[in-house]
Design a protein around this motif. Structure first.
Motif, mmCIF file in Angstrom:
data_model
loop_
_atom_site.group_PDB
_atom_site.id
_atom_site.type_symbol
_atom_site.label_atom_id
_atom_site.label_comp_id
_atom_site.label_asym_id
_atom_site.label_seq_id
_atom_site.Cartn_x
_atom_site.Cartn_y
_atom_site.Cartn_z
ATOM 1 N N TYR A 105 -12.130 1.890 27.489
ATOM 2 C CA TYR A 105 -10.785 1.393 27.206
ATOM 3 C C TYR A 105 -11.091 0.143 26.571
ATOM 4 N N VAL A 156 -8.743 1.703 34.141
ATOM 5 C CA VAL A 156 -8.830 2.883 33.210
ATOM 6 C C VAL A 156 -10.450 3.295 33.257
ATOM 7 N N ASN A 157 -11.183 2.660 33.011
ATOM 8 C CA ASN A 157 -12.684 2.782 32.813
ATOM 9 C C ASN A 157 -13.291 3.513 33.982
ATOM 10 N N ALA A 198 -5.918 7.865 31.306
ATOM 11 C CA ALA A 198 -7.335 8.109 31.791
ATOM 12 C C ALA A 198 -7.472 8.889 32.835
ATOM 13 N N ARG A 231 -11.971 7.019 34.151
ATOM 14 C CA ARG A 231 -12.754 7.915 33.366
ATOM 15 C C ARG A 231 -14.113 8.261 33.991
ATOM 16 N N GLU A 255 -2.194 3.895 29.113
ATOM 17 C CA GLU A 255 -3.477 4.581 28.993
ATOM 18 C C GLU A 255 -4.035 4.437 30.235
ATOM 19 N N THR A 256 -3.339 3.757 31.248
ATOM 20 C CA THR A 256 -3.857 3.717 32.677
ATOM 21 C C THR A 256 -3.718 5.466 33.127
#
Length: 238
Positions: A41, A175-176, A89, A179, A85-86
Motif C-alpha cells: 500500500y 493495509v499491508n 485490503a 494483505r 483502501e483499508t
C-alpha cells in the motif's frame, strides 16, 4: 530524476524487430500475456498496473476479480465495495466471513477464486492481487511485486489523502498486514512458502522508493522482453 516514456523506451530496445497489430507469431496464435502484480500500500502499484496495462493494451483486473467471485457466491457486490483502501485490503477476508466462515465455505470461496483467476488467465490480462501469482504458479506468467518502505509509502498516502504522517503510517501498516494475512489464510495450506515477503514467488520485485511509476513500467517491459514474452506484437506505435 528524469522519467522516460515507456513507449519510446520499449521501441528503442526493440529496434528493428518492432511490429504491431498481429496476434499471431509464425502463423500460430500467441500464448496469452498474463501478468500478476502484487503491491504494498502506497508503493504506487495501482498506478503502475494501470499504465502497464494501457501500454500493453491488455485488460486490467483488480476489483472485478472479487466481483466475479461474489457473483458466483451469490453475494451482492455492494456489500463489500470498498470505502477506502483499508477496507479494500481486507475484502477477501470480509467476503469469506460473509460466507459463514466455516472450513467448508472457505474451501468454496477459494475454489471460486481459483476458477475466476484461471478463467481470466485464458486471455491476455494483468491481474492485481488476490494471490493470483500463487494460483498461476507453474504457468507461463510474469509475476511482479511492487514494494516500498513504510515511511516513503506513508508520506505518499499522507499527501494524497491529506492526513497526518502518523495516521498514514498506521494505515500503511494495517493495509499491508491485512494483505499478508489474507494470503496466508487462503494459501498457507497449499504452498510451503506463500508469504508476500518470499521473493522467490515473483519474477521481478521493484522498490519504488526512488523509482517513478513511469520508470517502473519501463523496467517491467524490459524484464518481460528478457523473459521471452513477445511484447512487440502487442504494443501500438506512438
Amino acid at each position: 530524476m528524469s522519467t522516460q516514456d515507456p513507449y519510446a523506451f520499449l521501441k528503442a530496445i526493440l529496434t528493428k524487430d518492432f511490429e504491431t497489430g498481429s496476434p499471431h507469431i509464425n502463423g500460430k496464435p500467441h500464448d496469452p500475456l498474463i501478468i500478476t502484480l502484487s503491491r504494498d500500500y502506497g508503493a504506487r502499484g495501482e498506478v503502475i498496473a494501470e499504465r502497464l496495462a494501457s501500454c500493453l493494451a491488455i485488460p486490467l483486473y483488480d476489483q472485478e476479480i472479487l466481483e466475479r467471485v461474489a457473483k458466483q457466491a451469490k453475494i451482492d457486490a455492494f456489500k463489500f465495495k470498498p470505502q477506502d483502501e483499508t477496507v479494500s485490503a481486507g475484502i477477501s477476508t470480509f467476503l469469506y466471513s460473509l460466507m459463514t466462515g466455516t472450513a467448508g465455505e472457505m474451501q468454496t470461496y477459494r475454489r471460486q477464486l481459483y476458477a475466476t483467476v484461471l478463467e481470466l488467465a485464458k486471455q491476455d490480462g494483468l491481474l492485481v492481487g488476490r494471490g493470483a501469482h500463487l494460483i498461476l504458479s507453474g504457468r507461463k506468467v510474469f509475476r511482479v511485486r511492487i514494494v516500498g518502505s513504510k515511511l516513503v509509502c506513508a508520506k505518499r498516502v499522507a499527501e494524497e489523502q491529506g492526513i497526518p504522517q502518523l495516521e498514514a503510517e498506521r494505515k500503511v501498516y494495517e493495509v499491508n498486514t491485512k494483505r499478508h494475512k489474507s494470503i496466508l489464510n487462503l494459501y498457507g495450506d497449499s504452498f510451503e512458502q506463500c508469504s508476500l515477503e518470499h521473493a522467490q514467488n515473483f519474477d521481478l520485485v521493484i522498490n519504488t522508493d526512488h523509482i517513478s511509476a513511469e520508470s517502473a513500467v519501463s523496467l517491467i517491459l524490459l524484464a518481460l522482453r528478457q523473459a521471452g514474452f513477445e511484447l512487440h506484437r502487442r504494443i501500438p506505435p506512438t
